[in-house]
Write a protein that holds these residues in place. Structure first.
Motif, PDB file in Angstrom:
ATOM      1  N   GLU A  59       0.819  -1.210   0.000  1.00 25.78           N
ATOM      2  CA  GLU A  59       0.000   0.000   0.000  1.00 25.78           C
ATOM      3  C   GLU A  59       0.850   1.257   0.000  1.00 25.78           C
ATOM      4  OE1 GLU A  59      -3.504   2.134   2.675  1.00 25.78           O
ATOM      5  OE2 GLU A  59      -3.238  -0.056   2.780  1.00 25.78           O
ATOM      6  N   ASP A  60       0.522   2.197  -0.898  1.00 29.47           N
ATOM      7  CA  ASP A  60       1.202   3.483  -0.988  1.00 29.47           C
ATOM      8  C   ASP A  60       0.420   4.596  -0.300  1.00 29.47           C
ATOM      9  OD1 ASP A  60       3.259   2.399  -2.517  1.00 29.47           O
ATOM     10  OD2 ASP A  60       2.258   2.839  -4.417  1.00 29.47           O
ATOM     11  N   GLY A  61      -0.902   4.446  -0.258  1.00 28.70           N
ATOM     12  CA  GLY A  61      -1.744   5.493   0.304  1.00 28.70           C
ATOM     13  C   GLY A  61      -2.907   5.788  -0.614  1.00 28.70           C
ATOM     14  N   PRO A  62      -3.578   6.912  -0.406  1.00 30.80           N
ATOM     15  CA  PRO A  62      -4.747   7.248  -1.220  1.00 30.80           C
ATOM     16  C   PRO A  62      -4.382   7.412  -2.696  1.00 30.80           C
ATOM     17  CG  PRO A  62      -4.654   8.602   0.755  1.00 30.80           C
ATOM     18  CD  PRO A  62      -3.332   7.901   0.654  1.00 30.80           C
ATOM     19  N   THR A  73      -7.305   3.261  -3.411  1.00 27.60           N
ATOM     20  CA  THR A  73      -6.069   3.084  -2.671  1.00 27.60           C
ATOM     21  C   THR A  73      -5.012   2.621  -3.655  1.00 27.60           C
ATOM     22  OG1 THR A  73      -7.271   2.460  -0.665  1.00 27.60           O
ATOM     23  CG2 THR A  73      -4.934   1.880  -0.765  1.00 27.60           C
ATOM     24  N   TYR A  75      -1.190   1.109  -4.763  1.00 25.54           N
ATOM     25  CA  TYR A  75      -0.258   0.096  -4.293  1.00 25.54           C
ATOM     26  C   TYR A  75       0.945   0.014  -5.231  1.00 25.54           C
ATOM     27  CZ  TYR A  75      -4.259  -1.636  -1.595  1.00 25.54           C
ATOM     28  OH  TYR A  75      -5.338  -1.742  -0.751  1.00 25.54           O
TER      29      TYR A  75
END
Length: 250
Positions: A59-62, A73, A75
């Motif tokens: 996961e990288d964030g929004p 989200t 990735y």
């Protein structure tokens, strides 16, 4: 294919082809149950069931917000030492329920895509796009700035869903002395890679008006080596009748 479904402004359809994506020579996803999602009108994107993604998703964030699909989200895709930051999106809380268990892989972030055992280029093929190439005896003449640059009574007419008819002419029927080869190249998932020419007429150079597919894909092989001109930008006469210049995204 099941019947298409409308969800606000996104169209969704179940696909039946086996779809595979690779990164760094490694398999990222392999599914026989892809979901086709039309994010734009011209062609769909592949959404892959999460269970069919073989790579690690970190996961990288929004991610980007979509009015129809909701909040994403983002990735990073990691597989055997290769990685592609932000190359996967998931809409875990999408208002479109069908998307919640799916992963969207960024097309250009992957090294290769396959439909069954055939590699696909540029973008996924639209199941509602058809390409027909028909031999014709209609006389086609092409003028640029009042100068006749091509004339043939043995054109090949290419009919592609959603686009104007294209007139492909033998090079021997084209004033190749007025054409200047350029470095431009475009790619089409239905026709292949095209090379381009500019046209010199009345002391002016008209950029990238003509193109040809030297080695087209199988479904378009009948236009191999023939030359076509943008009917949106030149004057085309068919059996002596000037054709109205079509309006298209080109």
């Amino acid at each position: 294919m099941s019947a298409a479904k409308e969800r606000t402004r996104v169209r969704i359809e179940q696909g039946g082809k086996r779809i595979r994506a690779y990164l760094g020579g490694n398999l990222v996803a392999d599914t026989t149950a892809p979901v086709l999602v039309w994010e734009i009108p011209y062609y769909p994107a592949y959404y892959i069931p999460a269970a069919d993604v073989r790579a690690e998703l970190v996961e990288d964030g929004p991610g980007k917000h979509s009015p129809s699909r909701g909040d994403a989200t983002a990735y990073t895709v990691k597989v055997d030492g290769a990685e592609a930051p932000g190359a996967a999106l998931r809409y875990l809380d999408s208002p479109v329920e069908e998307l919640r268990g799916l992963v969207r892989l960024e097309w250009d972030a992957m090294d290769a895509w396959f439909e069954e055992d055939e590699e696909v280029f540029v973008h996924p093929r639209n199941p509602y796009t058809r390409v027909d190439v028909l031999a014709s005896s209609r006389r086609v003449r092409v003028e640029v700035d009042g100068v006749t640059v091509a004339e043939s009574s043995s054109p090949r007419l290419l009919f592609e869903t959603g686009l104007p008819v294209r007139y492909y002419l033998p090079k021997t029927h084209v004033r190749m002395d007025l054409l200047e080869h350029t470095d431009t190249a475009t790619h089409c998932p239905y026709k292949g890679t095209a090379e381009y020419w500019s046209v010199r007429a009345n002391g002016k150079v008209h950029e990238d008006l003509a193109w040809s597919y030297p080695t087209p894909l199988e479904e378009s092989r009948k236009v191999a080596g023939l030359v076509c001109f943008y009917s949106e930008k030149v004057d085309i006469f068919v059996d002596g009748v000037l054709q109205e210049r079509p309006k298209s995204r080109f």
